[in-house]
Design a protein around this motif. Sequence first.
Motif, PDB file in Angstrom:
ATOM      1  N   ASP A   1      -2.147   6.007   7.097  1.00  0.00           N
ATOM      2  CA  ASP A   1      -2.625   4.647   6.890  1.00  0.00           C
ATOM      3  C   ASP A   1      -2.495   3.789   8.153  1.00  0.00           C
ATOM      4  O   ASP A   1      -3.027   2.692   8.198  1.00  0.00           O
ATOM      5  N   LEU A   2      -1.829   4.291   9.178  1.00  0.00           N
ATOM      6  CA  LEU A   2      -1.737   3.577  10.453  1.00  0.00           C
ATOM      7  C   LEU A   2      -2.667   4.246  11.447  1.00  0.00           C
ATOM      8  O   LEU A   2      -2.554   5.432  11.710  1.00  0.00           O
TER       9      LEU A   2
ATOM     10  N   GLY B   1      -4.795 -11.811   6.022  1.00  0.00           N
ATOM     11  CA  GLY B   1      -5.935 -11.157   6.653  1.00  0.00           C
ATOM     12  C   GLY B   1      -6.160  -9.767   6.088  1.00  0.00           C
ATOM     13  O   GLY B   1      -5.454  -9.318   5.179  1.00  0.00           O
ATOM     14  N   ASP B   2      -7.140  -9.077   6.653  1.00  0.00           N
ATOM     15  CA  ASP B   2      -7.481  -7.725   6.211  1.00  0.00           C
ATOM     16  C   ASP B   2      -6.650  -6.649   6.898  1.00  0.00           C
ATOM     17  O   ASP B   2      -6.633  -5.508   6.447  1.00  0.00           O
ATOM     18  N   VAL B   3      -5.982  -7.012   8.009  1.00  0.00           N
ATOM     19  CA  VAL B   3      -5.302  -6.021   8.841  1.00  0.00           C
ATOM     20  C   VAL B   3      -3.916  -6.528   9.224  1.00  0.00           C
ATOM     21  O   VAL B   3      -3.731  -7.717   9.471  1.00  0.00           O
ATOM     22  N   GLU B   4      -2.960  -5.609   9.283  1.00  0.00           N
ATOM     23  CA  GLU B   4      -1.645  -5.890   9.861  1.00  0.00           C
ATOM     24  C   GLU B   4      -1.488  -4.983  11.070  1.00  0.00           C
ATOM     25  O   GLU B   4      -1.903  -3.817  11.040  1.00  0.00           O
ATOM     26  N   THR B   5      -0.906  -5.534  12.135  1.00  0.00           N
ATOM     27  CA  THR B   5      -0.787  -4.805  13.396  1.00  0.00           C
ATOM     28  C   THR B   5       0.675  -4.554  13.722  1.00  0.00           C
ATOM     29  O   THR B   5       1.523  -5.424  13.513  1.00  0.00           O
ATOM     30  N   PHE B   6       0.952  -3.358  14.232  1.00  0.00           N
ATOM     31  CA  PHE B   6       2.309  -2.941  14.549  1.00  0.00           C
ATOM     32  C   PHE B   6       2.332  -2.219  15.887  1.00  0.00           C
ATOM     33  O   PHE B   6       1.295  -1.927  16.468  1.00  0.00           O
ATOM     34  N   ARG B   7       3.531  -1.910  16.335  1.00  0.00           N
ATOM     35  CA  ARG B   7       3.755  -0.990  17.461  1.00  0.00           C
ATOM     36  C   ARG B   7       4.449   0.209  16.836  1.00  0.00           C
ATOM     37  O   ARG B   7       5.362   0.048  16.030  1.00  0.00           O
ATOM     38  N   CYS B   8       4.025   1.411  17.171  1.00  0.00           N
ATOM     39  CA  CYS B   8       4.534   2.583  16.478  1.00  0.00           C
ATOM     40  C   CYS B   8       4.862   3.702  17.448  1.00  0.00           C
ATOM     41  O   CYS B   8       4.058   4.041  18.318  1.00  0.00           O
ATOM     42  N   GLY B   9       6.058   4.282  17.292  1.00  0.00           N
ATOM     43  CA  GLY B   9       6.461   5.490  18.002  1.00  0.00           C
ATOM     44  C   GLY B   9       6.425   6.620  17.007  1.00  0.00           C
ATOM     45  O   GLY B   9       7.166   6.628  16.031  1.00  0.00           O
ATOM     46  N   LEU B  10       5.539   7.564  17.221  1.00  0.00           N
ATOM     47  CA  LEU B  10       5.324   8.617  16.241  1.00  0.00           C
ATOM     48  C   LEU B  10       6.377   9.702  16.327  1.00  0.00           C
ATOM     49  O   LEU B  10       6.897  10.004  17.395  1.00  0.00           O
TER      50      LEU B  10
ATOM     51  N   ARG C   1      -2.697  -0.231  13.597  1.00  0.00           N
ATOM     52  CA  ARG C   1      -3.050  -1.240  12.611  1.00  0.00           C
ATOM     53  C   ARG C   1      -3.172  -0.584  11.245  1.00  0.00           C
ATOM     54  O   ARG C   1      -3.389   0.616  11.135  1.00  0.00           O
ATOM     55  N   HIS C   2      -3.017  -1.425  10.230  1.00  0.00           N
ATOM     56  CA  HIS C   2      -3.194  -0.961   8.848  1.00  0.00           C
ATOM     57  C   HIS C   2      -4.210  -1.851   8.166  1.00  0.00           C
ATOM     58  O   HIS C   2      -4.058  -3.076   8.148  1.00  0.00           O
ATOM     59  N   GLN C   3      -5.247  -1.235   7.609  1.00  0.00           N
ATOM     60  CA  GLN C   3      -6.269  -1.949   6.842  1.00  0.00           C
ATOM     61  C   GLN C   3      -5.741  -2.148   5.429  1.00  0.00           C
ATOM     62  O   GLN C   3      -5.497  -1.179   4.713  1.00  0.00           O
TER      63      GLN C   3
ATOM     64  N   ASP D   1       0.825  -1.211   0.000  1.00  0.00           N
ATOM     65  CA  ASP D   1       0.000   0.000   0.000  1.00  0.00           C
ATOM     66  C   ASP D   1       0.857   1.258   0.000  1.00  0.00           C
ATOM     67  O   ASP D   1       0.518   2.251  -0.655  1.00  0.00           O
ATOM     68  N   ARG D   2       1.981   1.240   0.701  1.00  0.00           N
ATOM     69  CA  ARG D   2       2.885   2.397   0.674  1.00  0.00           C
ATOM     70  C   ARG D   2       3.507   2.576  -0.709  1.00  0.00           C
ATOM     71  O   ARG D   2       3.601   3.683  -1.208  1.00  0.00           O
ATOM     72  N   VAL D   3       3.933   1.486  -1.327  1.00  0.00           N
ATOM     73  CA  VAL D   3       4.508   1.567  -2.679  1.00  0.00           C
ATOM     74  C   VAL D   3       3.463   2.132  -3.644  1.00  0.00           C
ATOM     75  O   VAL D   3       3.758   3.025  -4.450  1.00  0.00           O
ATOM     76  N   MET D   4       2.229   1.639  -3.553  1.00  0.00           N
ATOM     77  CA  MET D   4       1.171   2.118  -4.452  1.00  0.00           C
ATOM     78  C   MET D   4       0.824   3.582  -4.192  1.00  0.00           C
ATOM     79  O   MET D   4       0.339   4.269  -5.095  1.00  0.00           O
TER      80      MET D   4
END
Length: 169
Positions: free
Chosen positions: A164-165, A146-155, A119-121, A25-28
């Motif tokens: 997108d997150l 699946g429809d979702v990928e889950t991460f831990r994120c420090g903004l 998460r990212h849909q 999705d980031r590449v697109m």
Amino acid sequence: MRYRLDVVARDVSEVVRFAGGWIVDRVMAGWDVTVLMYDVDDVRPLEILGVRIDDLAEALEEWADRPHPQTVAVAADLFAADERVRTGVLTALDQGMTEVTLWGERCPDELDSTVGSVRHQLSAAARAFKSQALAATADPQAGAVGDVETFRCGLAALPSVAADLTPAS
């Protein structure tokens, strides 16, 4: 200016399994995405995702001179095992200019207070490309897409470019 995402990982399978859809999705969306690894034996799954592949050892040596990405994504187990990766992630979090995203089974304890669950849909295209990339890895642990990928994120301290997150509930 194009946004940059650097992905730091141990092996191709984990990149595809944990972050493949988000990467597509980031590449697109027009991002320049580079996967940094020590040894890459089979680049085909990463080619399916549409990313560049670079040597992690070289990138770590040239880190100060390398253009800093807006986001860096790191396998949590590599953060815990590799001091140079750990130092780079902690520096990025301290400076607040780069969004740091981690994936894996367990977030390192020292990051618990500085990262949150997101998460990212996945788009339909991301699911399709991730499915093909998983098949190319021949990873028996891959499972279904699946429809979702889950991460831990420090903004980052600046407003995030990563709409997108979203916070995971």
